[in-house]
Design a protein around this motif. Sequence first.
Motif, PDB file in Angstrom:
ATOM      1  N   GLY A  59      -5.325  -1.199   4.668  1.00 60.50           N
ATOM      2  CA  GLY A  59      -4.152  -1.302   3.811  1.00 60.50           C
ATOM      3  C   GLY A  59      -3.374  -2.573   4.074  1.00 60.50           C
ATOM      4  N   GLU A  69      -6.066   1.779  -5.900  1.00 59.53           N
ATOM      5  CA  GLU A  69      -5.438   1.512  -4.600  1.00 59.53           C
ATOM      6  C   GLU A  69      -6.500   1.195  -3.557  1.00 59.53           C
ATOM      7  N   THR A 118       0.840  -1.188   0.000  1.00 58.90           N
ATOM      8  CA  THR A 118       0.000   0.000   0.000  1.00 58.90           C
ATOM      9  C   THR A 118       0.880   1.245   0.000  1.00 58.90           C
ATOM     10  N   TRP A 171      -7.532  -2.829  -1.699  1.00 55.73           N
ATOM     11  CA  TRP A 171      -7.494  -3.298  -0.306  1.00 55.73           C
ATOM     12  C   TRP A 171      -8.883  -3.576   0.250  1.00 55.73           C
ATOM     13  N   ASP A 221      -5.927   6.411  -7.492  1.00 58.71           N
ATOM     14  CA  ASP A 221      -6.504   6.466  -6.152  1.00 58.71           C
ATOM     15  C   ASP A 221      -7.558   5.369  -5.974  1.00 58.71           C
ATOM     16  N   PHE A 246      -1.953   5.868   1.020  1.00 60.06           N
ATOM     17  CA  PHE A 246      -1.867   6.387  -0.341  1.00 60.06           C
ATOM     18  C   PHE A 246      -2.580   7.730  -0.474  1.00 60.06           C
TER      19      PHE A 246
END
Length: 297
Positions: free
Chosen positions: A74, A202, A4, A206, A199, A50
């Motif tokens: 994360g 990411e 992450t 998770w 964004d 992030f």
Amino acid sequence: MPPTGSALTDHRGEPLAHGRTSVNGVTLHHATGGTGEPVILLHGVPKTMFYWRRLVPLLTPQHTVVAVDIRGFGDSDRPVGGYDTRTMADDVAALASDFGFDTFRVVGEDWGANIAYATAAFHRARVTQLVFQETRLPGLPVAASDLPEQPDDPRNNWHRAFFGLPHYPEFLLAGKERAFWTYFMKRTMGNPAAVSDADLEELIGWVTQPGATHAILALYRSTQLDAAQNQPHYDDPITCPVLAVGAQSYFGDEVGRQMGQVATDVRSVVIGGAGHNIALEQPARLADAYLEFFGTR
């Protein structure tokens, strides 16, 4: 799969140093860079470290920055319990000790701000400055004038009520994480286009992992416990300097009014041209506000 926040860099474009540290019964993933007095960054929901990628390079010339994946999020461990903000504040304080930081500044946004407040309240001798950004503290009253008319606006707290229900959120979110969290993130922003594909990838990467939904919901389901644990500190306001940060298109000056009830030394700033996710929409303005408050700009 890369860790992450693997894209986080300092002001020279150098990748931050990633690590995992076991503290307070959980292993936390963190990324570190820069030099100077330490600043610990705590993200909110449903984000990871992030979230800070556009802000970190603006802080590392003056500060050692530690971005943390909070407990359950994360690449940090996802234990069954410990999602009340007092326990998560103890995570932060223990991690700071492992880094050798006797004192430190702590910055939190959204739910990370509630953890940052708890860190400053339960570890008063160690937190030199607190940045409390874009949230409401558990248990403090909300004025009717601060509730928008649109029923799906998260400032109306519909999501807190929904996430607090047993079982139903798990049933309804399963397999719908991408659609739900993409809409949720964009709904809170002044400029939805500021949430990039990177964004979102990411984030989705998770929240679709085993245990992720449990961690998110457990955080919200601890709200009443958070309020009860915080109450003695609400009655005995914290004395470290506080920067209350609101977004012009979201919580605005409500953040400063909240902090004014529980802290004695509060400065308030409202960042223009931004919705809830200020570090994505106005990172330069946000960094200026932080560094001016820190006295290190």
